[in-house]
Motif scaffolding. Structure first.
Motif, PDB file in Angstrom:
ATOM      1  N   MET A  83       0.846  -1.185   0.000  1.00  0.00           N
ATOM      2  CA  MET A  83       0.000   0.000   0.000  1.00  0.00           C
ATOM      3  C   MET A  83       0.886   1.241   0.000  1.00  0.00           C
ATOM      4  O   MET A  83       1.759   1.381   0.846  1.00  0.00           O
ATOM      5  CB  MET A  83      -0.918  -0.017   1.213  1.00  0.00           C
ATOM      6  N   ASP A  84       0.624   2.121  -0.971  1.00  0.00           N
ATOM      7  CA  ASP A  84       1.415   3.345  -1.058  1.00  0.00           C
ATOM      8  C   ASP A  84       0.831   4.427  -0.146  1.00  0.00           C
ATOM      9  O   ASP A  84      -0.103   4.185   0.621  1.00  0.00           O
ATOM     10  CB  ASP A  84       1.507   3.822  -2.519  1.00  0.00           C
ATOM     11  N   ALA A  85       1.353   5.620  -0.247  1.00  0.00           N
ATOM     12  CA  ALA A  85       0.964   6.730   0.631  1.00  0.00           C
ATOM     13  C   ALA A  85      -0.504   7.108   0.490  1.00  0.00           C
ATOM     14  O   ALA A  85      -1.086   7.678   1.409  1.00  0.00           O
ATOM     15  CB  ALA A  85       1.849   7.937   0.351  1.00  0.00           C
ATOM     16  N   TYR A  90      -6.583   6.167   5.232  1.00  0.00           N
ATOM     17  CA  TYR A  90      -7.556   5.081   5.420  1.00  0.00           C
ATOM     18  C   TYR A  90      -7.024   4.044   6.413  1.00  0.00           C
ATOM     19  O   TYR A  90      -7.755   3.597   7.300  1.00  0.00           O
ATOM     20  CB  TYR A  90      -7.892   4.429   4.079  1.00  0.00           C
ATOM     21  N   LEU A  91      -5.748   3.697   6.282  1.00  0.00           N
ATOM     22  CA  LEU A  91      -5.142   2.743   7.214  1.00  0.00           C
ATOM     23  C   LEU A  91      -5.124   3.301   8.637  1.00  0.00           C
ATOM     24  O   LEU A  91      -5.350   2.569   9.603  1.00  0.00           O
ATOM     25  CB  LEU A  91      -3.733   2.374   6.765  1.00  0.00           C
ATOM     26  N   ALA A  92      -4.894   4.609   8.775  1.00  0.00           N
ATOM     27  CA  ALA A  92      -4.898   5.242  10.094  1.00  0.00           C
ATOM     28  C   ALA A  92      -6.307   5.187  10.701  1.00  0.00           C
ATOM     29  O   ALA A  92      -6.462   4.903  11.890  1.00  0.00           O
ATOM     30  CB  ALA A  92      -4.415   6.690   9.993  1.00  0.00           C
ATOM     31  N   LEU A  93      -7.336   5.443   9.879  1.00  0.00           N
ATOM     32  CA  LEU A  93      -8.722   5.368  10.352  1.00  0.00           C
ATOM     33  C   LEU A  93      -9.034   3.962  10.854  1.00  0.00           C
ATOM     34  O   LEU A  93      -9.605   3.786  11.931  1.00  0.00           O
ATOM     35  CB  LEU A  93      -9.690   5.750   9.227  1.00  0.00           C
ATOM     36  N   GLN A  94      -8.626   2.953  10.095  1.00  0.00           N
ATOM     37  CA  GLN A  94      -8.891   1.571  10.495  1.00  0.00           C
ATOM     38  C   GLN A  94      -8.093   1.206  11.752  1.00  0.00           C
ATOM     39  O   GLN A  94      -8.605   0.547  12.652  1.00  0.00           O
ATOM     40  CB  GLN A  94      -8.576   0.611   9.347  1.00  0.00           C
ATOM     41  N   SER A  95      -6.863   1.663  11.820  1.00  0.00           N
ATOM     42  CA  SER A  95      -6.021   1.380  12.972  1.00  0.00           C
ATOM     43  C   SER A  95      -6.601   1.990  14.248  1.00  0.00           C
ATOM     44  O   SER A  95      -6.548   1.375  15.316  1.00  0.00           O
ATOM     45  CB  SER A  95      -4.611   1.914  12.719  1.00  0.00           C
ATOM     46  N   ASP A 100      -6.347  -3.961  11.678  1.00  0.00           N
ATOM     47  CA  ASP A 100      -5.028  -3.940  11.063  1.00  0.00           C
ATOM     48  C   ASP A 100      -5.137  -4.546   9.666  1.00  0.00           C
ATOM     49  O   ASP A 100      -5.027  -5.769   9.499  1.00  0.00           O
ATOM     50  CB  ASP A 100      -4.028  -4.725  11.913  1.00  0.00           C
ATOM     51  N   LEU A 101      -5.365  -3.690   8.676  1.00  0.00           N
ATOM     52  CA  LEU A 101      -5.525  -4.185   7.306  1.00  0.00           C
ATOM     53  C   LEU A 101      -4.235  -4.757   6.740  1.00  0.00           C
ATOM     54  O   LEU A 101      -4.280  -5.566   5.815  1.00  0.00           O
ATOM     55  CB  LEU A 101      -6.053  -3.076   6.390  1.00  0.00           C
ATOM     56  N   ALA A 102      -3.096  -4.372   7.287  1.00  0.00           N
ATOM     57  CA  ALA A 102      -1.826  -4.907   6.793  1.00  0.00           C
ATOM     58  C   ALA A 102      -1.778  -6.424   6.947  1.00  0.00           C
ATOM     59  O   ALA A 102      -1.160  -7.121   6.147  1.00  0.00           O
ATOM     60  CB  ALA A 102      -0.662  -4.253   7.525  1.00  0.00           C
ATOM     61  N   LYS A 103      -2.439  -6.957   7.971  1.00  0.00           N
ATOM     62  CA  LYS A 103      -2.479  -8.413   8.176  1.00  0.00           C
ATOM     63  C   LYS A 103      -3.222  -9.119   7.041  1.00  0.00           C
ATOM     64  O   LYS A 103      -3.046 -10.309   6.837  1.00  0.00           O
ATOM     65  CB  LYS A 103      -3.181  -8.739   9.495  1.00  0.00           C
ATOM     66  N   HIS A 152     -15.864   8.580   8.545  1.00  0.00           N
ATOM     67  CA  HIS A 152     -15.349   8.367   9.897  1.00  0.00           C
ATOM     68  C   HIS A 152     -15.504   6.904  10.272  1.00  0.00           C
ATOM     69  O   HIS A 152     -16.102   6.121   9.537  1.00  0.00           O
ATOM     70  CB  HIS A 152     -16.012   9.310  10.907  1.00  0.00           C
ATOM     71  N   GLY A 153     -14.978   6.547  11.428  1.00  0.00           N
ATOM     72  CA  GLY A 153     -15.018   5.186  11.898  1.00  0.00           C
ATOM     73  C   GLY A 153     -16.437   4.741  12.227  1.00  0.00           C
ATOM     74  O   GLY A 153     -17.403   5.499  12.090  1.00  0.00           O
TER      75      GLY A 153
END
Length: 157
Positions: A83-85, A90-95, A100-103, A152-153
């Motif tokens: 995932m690029d910048a 979006y990743l911060a919102l999920q975190s 943890d979408l990286a998983k 938002h979340g």
């Protein structure tokens, strides 16, 4: 006054009492299991075991959302392996929500989109998305698809 008596063998009486006790235990276990599934120790809904449409509706309801009975859309998506910048926000919102979408990089997920019926401002057309991998919610958000919309979340603002 009317008194009725019946003669019953001890074996039949014992089986009846045991069956009634088993039914009570099953009912208690089911209710306890539902309560544990709905809210985890952190106060957020448990993301595991979300298999059916009703499970997804119940998951959103645990956040306070009332949604339409059927999803507006269901899409199968692939989480990018790298995932690029452009994904950072979006990743911060999920975190922030504990996801943890990286998983799930490189895996297929389903996105279920529901119409929100009780947005606090009364705005119509608000949507809730859930990202589900197998039977686990791995992400989600509430958004307005309008040009000047919001994202938002899952927590109620």
């Amino acid at each position: 006054m009317l008194i009725v008596t019946a003669k019953m063998p001890k074996r039949r009486l014992t089986l009846g009492v045991a069956a009634a006790a088993l039914l009570c235990c099953c009912a208690i276990a089911l209710n306890f299991g539902q309560a544990v599934r709905e809210v985890s120790a952190t106060g957020t809904p448990n993301p595991k075991g979300v298999r059916s449409n009703q499970d997804r509706i119940d998951y959103l309801a645990a956040y306070g959302w009332q949604v339409a009975e059927e999803p507006i859309a269901t899409q199968e998506l692939m989480i990018p392996e790298e995932m690029d910048a452009s994904y950072d926000e979006y990743l911060a919102l999920q975190s922030e929500q504990g996801f943890d979408l990286a998983k799930y990089a490189g895996k297929r997920v389903k996105r279920y989109t529901y119409e929100v019926l009780n947005y606090p401002t009364g705005e119509a057309g608000v949507q809730a998305n859930l990202l589900v991998c197998k039977s686990t919610v791995v992400g989600g958000e509430v958004l307005s698809p309008q040009l000047d919309g919001f994202l938002h979340g899952l927590a109620m603002p």
